[in-house]
Scaffold this active site. Structure first.
Site, PDB file in Angstrom:
ATOM      1  N   HIS A  13      -4.188  -3.267   1.607  1.00 29.02           N
ATOM      2  CA  HIS A  13      -3.349  -3.066   2.790  1.00 29.02           C
ATOM      3  C   HIS A  13      -4.174  -3.180   4.071  1.00 29.02           C
ATOM      4  O   HIS A  13      -3.749  -3.810   5.040  1.00 29.02           O
ATOM      5  CB  HIS A  13      -2.665  -1.698   2.731  1.00 29.02           C
ATOM      6  CG  HIS A  13      -1.699  -1.476   3.839  1.00 29.02           C
ATOM      7  ND1 HIS A  13      -0.364  -1.821   3.746  1.00 29.02           N
ATOM      8  CD2 HIS A  13      -1.860  -0.981   5.091  1.00 29.02           C
ATOM      9  CE1 HIS A  13       0.231  -1.536   4.894  1.00 29.02           C
ATOM     10  NE2 HIS A  13      -0.649  -1.017   5.718  1.00 29.02           N
ATOM     11  N   ARG A  72       9.581  -3.161  10.230  1.00 27.10           N
ATOM     12  CA  ARG A  72       9.253  -2.265   9.111  1.00 27.10           C
ATOM     13  C   ARG A  72       9.616  -0.829   9.498  1.00 27.10           C
ATOM     14  O   ARG A  72       8.787  -0.083  10.009  1.00 27.10           O
ATOM     15  CB  ARG A  72       7.768  -2.377   8.771  1.00 27.10           C
ATOM     16  CG  ARG A  72       7.342  -3.762   8.282  1.00 27.10           C
ATOM     17  CD  ARG A  72       5.870  -3.737   7.877  1.00 27.10           C
ATOM     18  NE  ARG A  72       5.424  -4.964   7.254  1.00 27.10           N
ATOM     19  CZ  ARG A  72       4.731  -5.914   7.870  1.00 27.10           C
ATOM     20  NH1 ARG A  72       4.419  -5.783   9.151  1.00 27.10           N
ATOM     21  NH2 ARG A  72       4.349  -6.995   7.221  1.00 27.10           N
ATOM     22  N   GLU A  74      11.101 -10.107  -3.620  1.00 26.47           N
ATOM     23  CA  GLU A  74       9.709  -9.730  -3.843  1.00 26.47           C
ATOM     24  C   GLU A  74       9.464  -9.280  -5.284  1.00 26.47           C
ATOM     25  O   GLU A  74       8.356  -8.905  -5.642  1.00 26.47           O
ATOM     26  CB  GLU A  74       9.289  -8.626  -2.869  1.00 26.47           C
ATOM     27  CG  GLU A  74      10.248  -7.469  -2.796  1.00 26.47           C
ATOM     28  CD  GLU A  74       9.971  -6.543  -1.633  1.00 26.47           C
ATOM     29  OE1 GLU A  74       8.848  -6.562  -1.102  1.00 26.47           O
ATOM     30  OE2 GLU A  74      10.884  -5.786  -1.237  1.00 26.47           O
ATOM     31  N   ASN A 106       3.695 -10.893  -0.485  1.00 22.44           N
ATOM     32  CA  ASN A 106       2.647  -9.971  -0.935  1.00 22.44           C
ATOM     33  C   ASN A 106       3.033  -9.299  -2.245  1.00 22.44           C
ATOM     34  O   ASN A 106       2.268  -9.290  -3.218  1.00 22.44           O
ATOM     35  CB  ASN A 106       2.387  -8.898   0.133  1.00 22.44           C
ATOM     36  CG  ASN A 106       2.002  -9.488   1.477  1.00 22.44           C
ATOM     37  OD1 ASN A 106       1.683 -10.658   1.583  1.00 22.44           O
ATOM     38  ND2 ASN A 106       2.056  -8.671   2.503  1.00 22.44           N
ATOM     39  N   ASP A 107       4.226  -8.708  -2.287  1.00 20.10           N
ATOM     40  CA  ASP A 107       4.667  -8.043  -3.512  1.00 20.10           C
ATOM     41  C   ASP A 107       5.073  -9.048  -4.578  1.00 20.10           C
ATOM     42  O   ASP A 107       4.887  -8.790  -5.772  1.00 20.10           O
ATOM     43  CB  ASP A 107       5.825  -7.092  -3.215  1.00 20.10           C
ATOM     44  CG  ASP A 107       5.333  -5.703  -2.820  1.00 20.10           C
ATOM     45  OD1 ASP A 107       4.191  -5.355  -3.185  1.00 20.10           O
ATOM     46  OD2 ASP A 107       6.072  -4.974  -2.143  1.00 20.10           O
ATOM     47  N   ARG A 152      -2.855  -5.215  -5.981  1.00 19.86           N
ATOM     48  CA  ARG A 152      -3.673  -5.894  -4.973  1.00 19.86           C
ATOM     49  C   ARG A 152      -4.651  -4.968  -4.279  1.00 19.86           C
ATOM     50  O   ARG A 152      -5.566  -5.420  -3.597  1.00 19.86           O
ATOM     51  CB  ARG A 152      -2.785  -6.609  -3.943  1.00 19.86           C
ATOM     52  CG  ARG A 152      -1.728  -5.755  -3.292  1.00 19.86           C
ATOM     53  CD  ARG A 152      -0.753  -6.654  -2.529  1.00 19.86           C
ATOM     54  NE  ARG A 152       0.484  -5.994  -2.160  1.00 19.86           N
ATOM     55  CZ  ARG A 152       0.736  -5.481  -0.973  1.00 19.86           C
ATOM     56  NH1 ARG A 152      -0.190  -5.525  -0.033  1.00 19.86           N
ATOM     57  NH2 ARG A 152       1.886  -4.916  -0.700  1.00 19.86           N
ATOM     58  N   CYS A 201       8.449 -13.638   4.981  1.00 17.01           N
ATOM     59  CA  CYS A 201       7.924 -12.631   5.903  1.00 17.01           C
ATOM     60  C   CYS A 201       6.638 -12.011   5.383  1.00 17.01           C
ATOM     61  O   CYS A 201       6.083 -11.117   6.012  1.00 17.01           O
ATOM     62  CB  CYS A 201       8.961 -11.535   6.158  1.00 17.01           C
ATOM     63  SG  CYS A 201       9.437 -10.608   4.685  1.00 17.01           S
TER      64      CYS A 201
END
Length: 591
Positions: A205, A312, A452, A475-476, A486, A523
């Site tokens: 992150h 977010r 995702e 990402n997910d 990750r 995104c």
């Protein structure tokens, strides 16, 4: 030349500045700078904590049964002595006054100093007294964590956002064992020009946030926070993954030259901010911004974003000691973002709490999943919202009310089941009805789903029957497709956005959404990475959402792209054993 510390490069560029250390602690610690007019208040918080802990220890001694071991009373005496010792309380006060650290940060910083001193002692008995200091500090930290120790406002309300009186004119770089997402929210509005962490991988992150903010960063630098001292001059080479501690004048000048070159390149790209993003063959491309808080909207407009593709909302719920924002507070935040975007669309994602973004410890909601064996697969995102129907309808009402002030879209995270879709749409219908019953105005909103989870990508046709648009969270999607955590250094090297399975799911989602006439965007981090711009254009993507700092470099790629040529090469890239190498060969652009 100075000491060199090696880690993983995660965000390009050079940062030069004085080290500010964030000490690690077994207790969660808030880190933020305190403005000058609040320093006395912060010292009072520290004093109150010391007095309260002293009272606790004295009460323990007073109520100790007569048959208790004498050693126990002696140990409490030691803790009381440490509590009032100037090397702890007095030195902590200095951190607050000179560094403008909040009380929790100042305590953990002084604990780090004392722990090093104990570690260097030759006498074994004295070395073991470090544990006593740690226990005393943790008692203080726990007291301070209870509603801020005195009912103080949450850190965001008092954090320094621009003042530099505590550090002179020297730029600052952050050095930590790791940086929690909530702390990243504090630091992104602060004064740091770079990050160094002991742990973390290329896709942790912290790495993702550093890249999105366009701040040089090195993670996984192992003993960095032990080797680097407070106020050391550092050079962070985000290209090579090297941190140079107290560099020689020659090395420093070389890196300052590289820094100036990077600044010139940024200035050149910044001039593109108002240029329409249109490819060489006339394809219009939508470049949107990802934001965390309403104040980010102004930066999105300045960067040339044509809307917000991802707000977010979970960051409104963090750093609050479990005290969640009510409907009115949420409404005002969403409305402020909508108004700041000056008529441009704003996509608000419903709260995505869980995994690496837990609520603060002590909140009743957080306790339900804080001990999950695998938080990434647990009660998070839409699963958490549906398990808290009152909270969820409150958020939906706040978003709907904000839609009366501009174009708003709702984005639902981590959807995998058709039943989740039905429950979400039912909750939205009930929220609308409640607003109607109370005479509250609201506007029309489109509803979309985050893609995702691989199941969502495979079932995309069924999802499109219920949603107005979809947004791919790469990402997910990569994490879940490849079964890779990750944030886990041991397997982070297997996290591969170029994996053929990942690319196939993304291409399939884009193609089917386009065929159904539904909006589709990306995104996740791939949207803001120029290495993937041509590939995503070739797949038919015409909407990218990213951190505002990335928009200019992506726009440059778009302006140089010919989608007809890219689409002709797509099958070769997707069918290659090494898609990254094939894409580099077939999608090359003039420099």
């Amino acid at each position: 030349m100075g000491i060199q510390v090696f880690g993983t490069p995660v965000s390009r560029g050079v940062a030069i500045g004085r080290a500010v250390l964030v000490a690690s602690s077994r207790v969660d610690v808030a880190h933020y700078f305190v403005p000058a007019d609040r320093l006395e208040h912060e010292i009072n918080r520290l004093r109150n904590a010391r007095d309260a802990v002293a009272a606790e220890l004295e009460a323990l001694q007073r109520d100790m049964p007569g048959d208790a071991p004498g050693e126990l009373s002696a140990l409490l005496d030691v803790h009381l002595m440490l509590l009032h010792d100037e090397t702890l309380s007095g030195a902590t006060k200095v951190w607050i006054l000179e560094r403008h650290y909040n009380a929790e940060w100042a305590l953990s910083a002084q604990l780090e100093v004392l722990a090093r001193q104990f570690d260097e002692m030759e006498d074994e008995y004295l070395r073991e007294r470090k544990a006593d200091v740690e226990q005393v500090v943790e008692r203080l930290l726990r007291f301070l964590s209870r509603k801020g120790g005195d009912g103080a406002a949450p850190p965001l309300a008092g954090a320094v956002t621009g003042a530099r009186d505590f550090a002179g004119e020297d730029p600052l770089v952050l050095v930590a064992n790791d940086v929690a997402p909530a702390d990243m929210m504090q630091f992104k509005r602060s004064v740091f020009t770079g990050f160094v962490t002991d742990v973390g991988g290329k896709n942790s992150h912290t790495a993702i946030v550093a890249r999105s903010m366009d701040i040089p960063a090195v993670v996984g630098a192992r003993e960095a926070s032990r080797l680097i001292r407070q106020d050391d001059w550092l050079v962070i080479d985000g290209d090579a993954g090297i941190v140079i501690v107290n560099p020689s004048p020659i090395v420093l000048e070389e890196y300052r030259f590289r820094q100036r070159q990077s600044e010139l390149e940024r200035a050149r790209l910044h001039r593109l901010r108002h240029t329409p993003a249109v490819t060489l063959d006339g394809q219009a491309v939508e470049l949107l911004a990802n934001i965390e808080l309403p104040g980010d909207a102004a930066g999105a407009v300045e960067a040339g974003a044509v809307g917000v593709g991802l707000f977010r909302s979970e960051f409104l719920f963090m750093n609050r000691n479990g005290d969640l924002p009510d409907e009115e507070e949420q409404f005002e935040a969403y409305r402020d973002a909508v108004v700041a975007m000056q008529g441009l669309p704003v996509t608000i994602r419903t709260v995505d709490i869980g995994a690496d973004k837990p609520l603060d410890r002590g909140g009743a909601q957080e306790s339900r999943h804080e001990h999950a064996l695998n938080p990434a697969l647990g009660l998070r995102a839409i699963r958490w919202s549906l398990s808290e129907p009152g909270m969820f309808r409150q958020q939906l009402r706040a978003i709907l009310r904000a839609s009366a002030f501009g174009k708003v879209r709702i984005l639902v995270p981590m959807v995998a089941h058709l039943n989740e879709i039905r429950l979400t749409l039912d909750a939205l219908a009930r929220a609308r009805q409640q607003l109607d019953d109370n005479g509250r105005p609201y506007g029309p909103v489109e509803v979309g789903a985050m893609i995702e989870i691989p199941a969502a990508a495979v079932m995309i046709e069924r999802f499109l029957a219920h949603f107005d648009f979809v947004s791919i969270g790469t990402n997910d999607l990569i994490q879940y497709t490849l079964a890779i955590d990750r944030a886990d250094e041991a397997v982070s090297h297997l996290y591969d956005p170029w994996h053929p399975a990942v690319l196939s799911l993304i291409a399939q989602t884009i193609a089917r959404a386009n065929a159904r006439g539904r909006g589709v965007s990306v995104c996740g981090e791939m949207a803001g990475d120029p290495a993937f711009t041509d590939l995503l254009l070739a797949m038919g993507l015409r909407s990218f959402s990213m951190h505002p700092a990335r928009i200019a470099s992506i726009k440059q790629r778009v302006l140089r792209a010919d989608t007809r040529r890219l689409e002709a090469a797509l099958d070769k890239v997707l069918g290659a054993e090494d898609p990254a190498a094939e894409a580099a060969r077939r999608f090359s652009q003039p420099s």
